[in-house]
Scaffold this active site. Structure first.
Site, PDB file in Angstrom:
ATOM      1  N   TYR A 181      29.352  24.262  -3.749  1.00  0.00           N
ATOM      2  CA  TYR A 181      28.139  24.589  -3.201  1.00  0.00           C
ATOM      3  C   TYR A 181      28.332  25.194  -1.742  1.00  0.00           C
ATOM      4  O   TYR A 181      27.832  26.591  -1.471  1.00  0.00           O
ATOM      5  CB  TYR A 181      27.307  23.560  -2.897  1.00  0.00           C
ATOM      6  CG  TYR A 181      25.895  23.711  -1.749  1.00  0.00           C
ATOM      7  CD1 TYR A 181      24.879  24.149  -2.494  1.00  0.00           C
ATOM      8  CD2 TYR A 181      26.146  23.343  -0.421  1.00  0.00           C
ATOM      9  CE1 TYR A 181      23.710  24.368  -1.512  1.00  0.00           C
ATOM     10  CE2 TYR A 181      24.922  23.309   0.416  1.00  0.00           C
ATOM     11  CZ  TYR A 181      23.956  23.854  -0.321  1.00  0.00           C
ATOM     12  OH  TYR A 181      22.903  24.289   0.476  1.00  0.00           O
ATOM     13  N   THR A 189      23.643  27.373   5.253  1.00  0.00           N
ATOM     14  CA  THR A 189      23.801  25.934   5.432  1.00  0.00           C
ATOM     15  C   THR A 189      24.924  25.645   6.535  1.00  0.00           C
ATOM     16  O   THR A 189      26.170  26.481   6.401  1.00  0.00           O
ATOM     17  CB  THR A 189      23.909  25.413   3.931  1.00  0.00           C
ATOM     18  OG1 THR A 189      24.541  24.092   4.396  1.00  0.00           O
ATOM     19  CG2 THR A 189      25.117  26.048   3.166  1.00  0.00           C
ATOM     20  N   LYS A 247      27.440  29.279  -0.975  1.00  0.00           N
ATOM     21  CA  LYS A 247      26.731  29.773   0.173  1.00  0.00           C
ATOM     22  C   LYS A 247      27.285  30.655   1.246  1.00  0.00           C
ATOM     23  O   LYS A 247      26.651  31.433   1.634  1.00  0.00           O
ATOM     24  CB  LYS A 247      26.228  28.438   0.914  1.00  0.00           C
ATOM     25  CG  LYS A 247      24.973  27.618   0.202  1.00  0.00           C
ATOM     26  CD  LYS A 247      23.845  28.440   0.492  1.00  0.00           C
ATOM     27  CE  LYS A 247      22.508  27.595  -0.292  1.00  0.00           C
ATOM     28  NZ  LYS A 247      21.275  28.289  -0.164  1.00  0.00           N
ATOM     29  N   GLU A 307      26.896  23.383   5.695  1.00  0.00           N
ATOM     30  CA  GLU A 307      28.024  23.120   4.714  1.00  0.00           C
ATOM     31  C   GLU A 307      29.036  24.092   4.963  1.00  0.00           C
ATOM     32  O   GLU A 307      29.971  23.888   4.318  1.00  0.00           O
ATOM     33  CB  GLU A 307      27.429  22.775   3.100  1.00  0.00           C
ATOM     34  CG  GLU A 307      26.761  21.589   2.975  1.00  0.00           C
ATOM     35  CD  GLU A 307      28.220  20.344   2.996  1.00  0.00           C
ATOM     36  OE1 GLU A 307      28.999  20.817   1.977  1.00  0.00           O
ATOM     37  OE2 GLU A 307      28.000  19.473   3.621  1.00  0.00           O
TER      38      GLU A 307
HETATM   39  P1  NAP Z   1      15.556  21.847  -3.016  1.00  0.00           P
HETATM   40  O1  NAP Z   1      14.469  20.693  -2.766  1.00  0.00           O
HETATM   41  O2  NAP Z   1      16.521  21.486  -3.812  1.00  0.00           O
HETATM   42  O3  NAP Z   1      14.815  23.170  -3.924  1.00  0.00           O
HETATM   43  C1  NAP Z   1      15.574  24.032  -4.436  1.00  0.00           C
HETATM   44  C2  NAP Z   1      14.660  24.999  -5.125  1.00  0.00           C
HETATM   45  O4  NAP Z   1      15.285  25.891  -5.808  1.00  0.00           O
HETATM   46  C3  NAP Z   1      13.703  24.151  -6.238  1.00  0.00           C
HETATM   47  O5  NAP Z   1      12.518  24.653  -6.163  1.00  0.00           O
HETATM   48  C4  NAP Z   1      14.510  24.840  -7.482  1.00  0.00           C
HETATM   49  O6  NAP Z   1      13.422  24.722  -8.518  1.00  0.00           O
HETATM   50  C5  NAP Z   1      14.872  26.072  -6.974  1.00  0.00           C
HETATM   51  N1  NAP Z   1      15.792  26.677  -8.022  1.00  0.00           N
HETATM   52  C6  NAP Z   1      17.232  25.904  -8.491  1.00  0.00           C
HETATM   53  N2  NAP Z   1      17.596  26.791  -9.143  1.00  0.00           N
HETATM   54  C7  NAP Z   1      17.082  27.730  -9.520  1.00  0.00           C
HETATM   55  C8  NAP Z   1      17.083  28.996 -10.337  1.00  0.00           C
HETATM   56  N3  NAP Z   1      18.293  28.997 -11.047  1.00  0.00           N
HETATM   57  N4  NAP Z   1      16.253  30.089 -10.144  1.00  0.00           N
HETATM   58  C9  NAP Z   1      15.094  29.804  -9.407  1.00  0.00           C
HETATM   59  N5  NAP Z   1      14.916  28.750  -8.742  1.00  0.00           N
HETATM   60  C10 NAP Z   1      15.828  27.684  -8.747  1.00  0.00           C
HETATM   61  O7  NAP Z   1      16.187  22.336  -1.825  1.00  0.00           O
HETATM   62  P2  NAP Z   1      15.655  22.357  -0.244  1.00  0.00           P
HETATM   63  O8  NAP Z   1      16.151  21.122   0.520  1.00  0.00           O
HETATM   64  O9  NAP Z   1      14.275  22.872  -0.096  1.00  0.00           O
HETATM   65  O10 NAP Z   1      16.637  23.601   0.388  1.00  0.00           O
HETATM   66  C11 NAP Z   1      16.000  24.888   0.295  1.00  0.00           C
HETATM   67  C12 NAP Z   1      16.857  25.936   0.606  1.00  0.00           C
HETATM   68  O11 NAP Z   1      17.590  25.548   1.851  1.00  0.00           O
HETATM   69  C13 NAP Z   1      18.363  25.796  -0.571  1.00  0.00           C
HETATM   70  O12 NAP Z   1      18.642  27.194  -0.694  1.00  0.00           O
HETATM   71  C14 NAP Z   1      19.252  24.830   0.157  1.00  0.00           C
HETATM   72  O13 NAP Z   1      20.563  25.079  -0.417  1.00  0.00           O
HETATM   73  C15 NAP Z   1      19.136  25.385   1.672  1.00  0.00           C
HETATM   74  N6  NAP Z   1      19.429  24.413   2.711  1.00  0.00           N
HETATM   75  C16 NAP Z   1      18.917  23.236   2.539  1.00  0.00           C
HETATM   76  C17 NAP Z   1      19.230  22.413   3.705  1.00  0.00           C
HETATM   77  C18 NAP Z   1      18.464  20.967   3.769  1.00  0.00           C
HETATM   78  O14 NAP Z   1      19.220  20.295   4.377  1.00  0.00           O
HETATM   79  N7  NAP Z   1      17.504  20.847   3.000  1.00  0.00           N
HETATM   80  C19 NAP Z   1      20.158  22.783   4.840  1.00  0.00           C
HETATM   81  C20 NAP Z   1      20.593  24.097   4.670  1.00  0.00           C
HETATM   82  C21 NAP Z   1      20.194  24.860   3.745  1.00  0.00           C
HETATM   83  P3  NAP Z   1      13.361  23.711  -9.493  1.00  0.00           P
HETATM   84  O15 NAP Z   1      12.210  22.541  -8.930  1.00  0.00           O
HETATM   85  O16 NAP Z   1      12.918  24.239 -10.937  1.00  0.00           O
HETATM   86  O17 NAP Z   1      14.712  22.765  -9.813  1.00  0.00           O
HETATM   87  N1  GDD Z   2      23.832  12.078  -1.778  1.00  0.00           N
HETATM   88  C1  GDD Z   2      24.294  10.870  -1.319  1.00  0.00           C
HETATM   89  N2  GDD Z   2      24.271   9.606  -1.981  1.00  0.00           N
HETATM   90  N3  GDD Z   2      25.090  10.918  -0.118  1.00  0.00           N
HETATM   91  C2  GDD Z   2      25.880   9.805   0.270  1.00  0.00           C
HETATM   92  C3  GDD Z   2      25.573   8.650  -0.324  1.00  0.00           C
HETATM   93  C4  GDD Z   2      24.679   8.577  -1.350  1.00  0.00           C
HETATM   94  O1  GDD Z   2      24.841   7.461  -2.121  1.00  0.00           O
HETATM   95  N4  GDD Z   2      26.171   7.784   0.447  1.00  0.00           N
HETATM   96  C5  GDD Z   2      26.870   8.536   1.379  1.00  0.00           C
HETATM   97  N5  GDD Z   2      26.538   9.458   1.350  1.00  0.00           N
HETATM   98  C6  GDD Z   2      27.013  10.658   2.278  1.00  0.00           C
HETATM   99  C7  GDD Z   2      27.437  11.835   1.759  1.00  0.00           C
HETATM  100  O2  GDD Z   2      28.805  11.725   1.301  1.00  0.00           O
HETATM  101  C8  GDD Z   2      27.296  12.855   2.821  1.00  0.00           C
HETATM  102  O3  GDD Z   2      28.557  12.844   3.894  1.00  0.00           O
HETATM  103  C9  GDD Z   2      25.918  12.474   3.475  1.00  0.00           C
HETATM  104  O4  GDD Z   2      25.705  11.189   2.945  1.00  0.00           O
HETATM  105  C10 GDD Z   2      24.935  13.507   3.172  1.00  0.00           C
HETATM  106  O5  GDD Z   2      24.819  13.590   1.887  1.00  0.00           O
HETATM  107  P1  GDD Z   2      23.594  14.505   1.397  1.00  0.00           P
HETATM  108  O6  GDD Z   2      22.348  13.842   1.890  1.00  0.00           O
HETATM  109  O7  GDD Z   2      23.653  14.578  -0.191  1.00  0.00           O
HETATM  110  O8  GDD Z   2      23.350  15.753   2.151  1.00  0.00           O
HETATM  111  P2  GDD Z   2      24.613  16.867   2.455  1.00  0.00           P
HETATM  112  O9  GDD Z   2      24.914  16.703   3.816  1.00  0.00           O
HETATM  113  O10 GDD Z   2      25.665  16.764   1.365  1.00  0.00           O
HETATM  114  O11 GDD Z   2      23.978  18.347   1.936  1.00  0.00           O
HETATM  115  C11 GDD Z   2      22.720  18.512   2.266  1.00  0.00           C
HETATM  116  O12 GDD Z   2      22.530  19.326   3.510  1.00  0.00           O
HETATM  117  C12 GDD Z   2      23.148  20.444   3.694  1.00  0.00           C
HETATM  118  C13 GDD Z   2      23.126  21.039   4.903  1.00  0.00           C
HETATM  119  O13 GDD Z   2      24.263  20.408   5.667  1.00  0.00           O
HETATM  120  C14 GDD Z   2      21.895  19.359   1.468  1.00  0.00           C
HETATM  121  O14 GDD Z   2      20.606  19.471   1.604  1.00  0.00           O
HETATM  122  C15 GDD Z   2      22.394  20.715   1.290  1.00  0.00           C
HETATM  123  O15 GDD Z   2      21.711  21.530   0.414  1.00  0.00           O
HETATM  124  C16 GDD Z   2      22.388  21.439   2.624  1.00  0.00           C
HETATM  125  O16 GDD Z   2      23.112  22.599   2.532  1.00  0.00           O
END
Ligand code: NAP
Ligand code: GDD
Length: 322
Positions: free
Chosen positions: A147, A123, A151, A125
């Site tokens: 987190y 990520t 990662k 992050e």
């Molecule tokens: P998500 O919607 O939160 O999905 C996370 C998945 O992990 C869910 O299926 C959840 O299952 C499963 N999980 C959680 N804890 C577990 C455990 N102990 N054992 C097995 N499975 C478990 O996340 P996403 O947005 O699809 O992201 C997918 C991956 O990419 C994650 O690793 C995330 O950190 C990474 N990532 C995401 C982003 C982004 O912007 N979306 C960016 C960079 C990296 P449940 O349904 O049971 O909770």
């Molecule tokens: N969630 C949330 N809720 N975020 C808020 C809010 C709120 O009400 N208001 C402002 N924010 C700001 C957060 O402070 C952050 O700067 C930004 O919105 C994005 O927050 P999120 O959508 O929660 O995502 P993230 O950037 O912290 O993390 C996501 O992206 C990562 C990759 O850069 C997640 O998907 C992570 O799993 C992923 O790795």
């Protein structure tokens, strides 16, 4: 027929990965953990086409059993505790799942499936308090949350197992990616769903820091890159991003515009949603993925916001199952 294991198949990315692999003719296995209530809405449309295996990243024996039982060509590790804000309140369990969980999966792979190709969801992050702009594969990590540190541990563990045991293991350093399947607590989905609710009920959105900037792409695009990464002869790490950045405020403004809502009416600011340590600015350089994989993100900012606003409007008004 190729076979693939997807961990996190109930999540946003896992569900798109399953769609993509089914379209390509794979035999798809999805790992899920037990839940008291059904949590399958993202894969409801393909439940009869994939095979569910029970496992948990916190339980080594469950991972060992899965990798002993089935031979996989590819393993996509998309499971994690992925909500940054939550990780401040639950740092140890987040590290156990998101960090050590990956080491458990690597150990199971090394022992029982050394020939499988492994994808790890790293990520942006990990860049946290950014050391250069735009961020690329060589930019120094400076995580700002439990987190992010978990990662980073997982990322280096994958690199180490690739070098030490010659596993075909690759990490995508993915910048934020969204879709109508995004979890409702993440800011993009919170806003698009909140606007649809505001139009229906007048209840205002409650938001934290609007000044943070993120490089937002579409989840399906990033999962297409994940597949491409595992088709390469040589495993490697790649940044997946759009190369554009926007503030949360700009996302809110654009979503209000598409939703036909006045920006100043729709929200209130609430410090409860501010982070203990914020990641202020993310902007990725995906030129390596473009050069080596021939990958480019198809969906840009406006199109992404519009798709999510429209989907949430339909969701709120027709109560689509979620
Ligand atoms: P998500 O919607 O939160 O999905 C996370 C998945 O992990 C869910 O299926 C959840 O299952 C499963 N999980 C959680 N804890 C577990 C455990 N102990 N054992 C097995 N499975 C478990 O996340 P996403 O947005 O699809 O992201 C997918 C991956 O990419 C994650 O690793 C995330 O950190 C990474 N990532 C995401 C982003 C982004 O912007 N979306 C960016 C960079 C990296 P449940 O349904 O049971 O909770
Ligand atoms: N969630 C949330 N809720 N975020 C808020 C809010 C709120 O009400 N208001 C402002 N924010 C700001 C957060 O402070 C952050 O700067 C930004 O919105 C994005 O927050 P999120 O959508 O929660 O995502 P993230 O950037 O912290 O993390 C996501 O992206 C990562 C990759 O850069 C997640 O998907 C992570 O799993 C992923 O790795």
């Amino acid at each position: 027929m190729k076979s693939a294991l997807i961990t996190g198949v109930t999540g946003q990315d896992g569900s798109y990965m399953a769609d993509i692999l089914l379209e390509k003719g794979y035999k798809v296995y999805g790992m899920i953990r037990r839940s008291a209530s059904p949590n399958l809405w993202r894969i409801a449309h393909i439940l009869d086409k994939i095979e569910i295996l029970y496992g948990d990243l916190t339980d080594q024996s469950s991972l060992d059993n899965i990798l002993r039982k089935v031979t996989f060509d590819e393993i996509y590790n998309l499971a994690a505790q992925s909500f940054v804000q939550y990780s401040f309140g639950a740092p140890v369990s987040t590290t156990d799942i998101t960090g050590v969980g990956v080491l458990r999966l690597l150990e199971a792979t090394r022992q029982y499936a050394p020939g499988a190709r492994l994808f790890q969801a790293s990520t942006s992050e990990m860049f946290g308090k950014i050391q250069e702009t735009p961020q690329k594969e060589t930019t120094r990590f400076y995580p700002r949350s439990p987190y992010g540190t978990a990662k980073a541990f997982a990322h280096y563990s994958v690199v180490n197992y690739r070098e030490a045991y010659k596993l075909h293991a690759s990490c995508a350093i993915m910048f934020n990616h969204e879709s109508p399947r995004r979890g409702e607590e993440f800011v993009t989905r919170k806003i698009t769903k909140g606007i649809a609710e505001f139009k229906k009920t007048g209840k205002k959105l409650s938001l934290g820091n609007l000044n943070a900037s993120r490089d937002w792409g579409h989840a399906r695009d990033y999962m297409e890159a994940a597949w491409l990464m595992l088709q390469q002869e040589t495993p490697d790490d790649y940044v997946l991003a759009t190369g554009e950045t926007h503030t949360v405020k700009q996302w809110l403004e654009k979503a209000c515009e598409f939703g036909g809502v006045d920006f100043w009416d729709a929200y209130t600011q609430n410090p409860a949603f501010e982070r203990q340590a914020e990641v202020d600015y993310l902007k990725g350089d995906y030129s390596k993925a473009k050069q080596v994989l021939g990958w480019e993100p198809k969906v840009k900012f406006d199109e992404l916001v519009k798709e999510m606003v429209e989907a949430d409007e339909a969701f709120i008004n027709n109560s689509l199952p979620r």
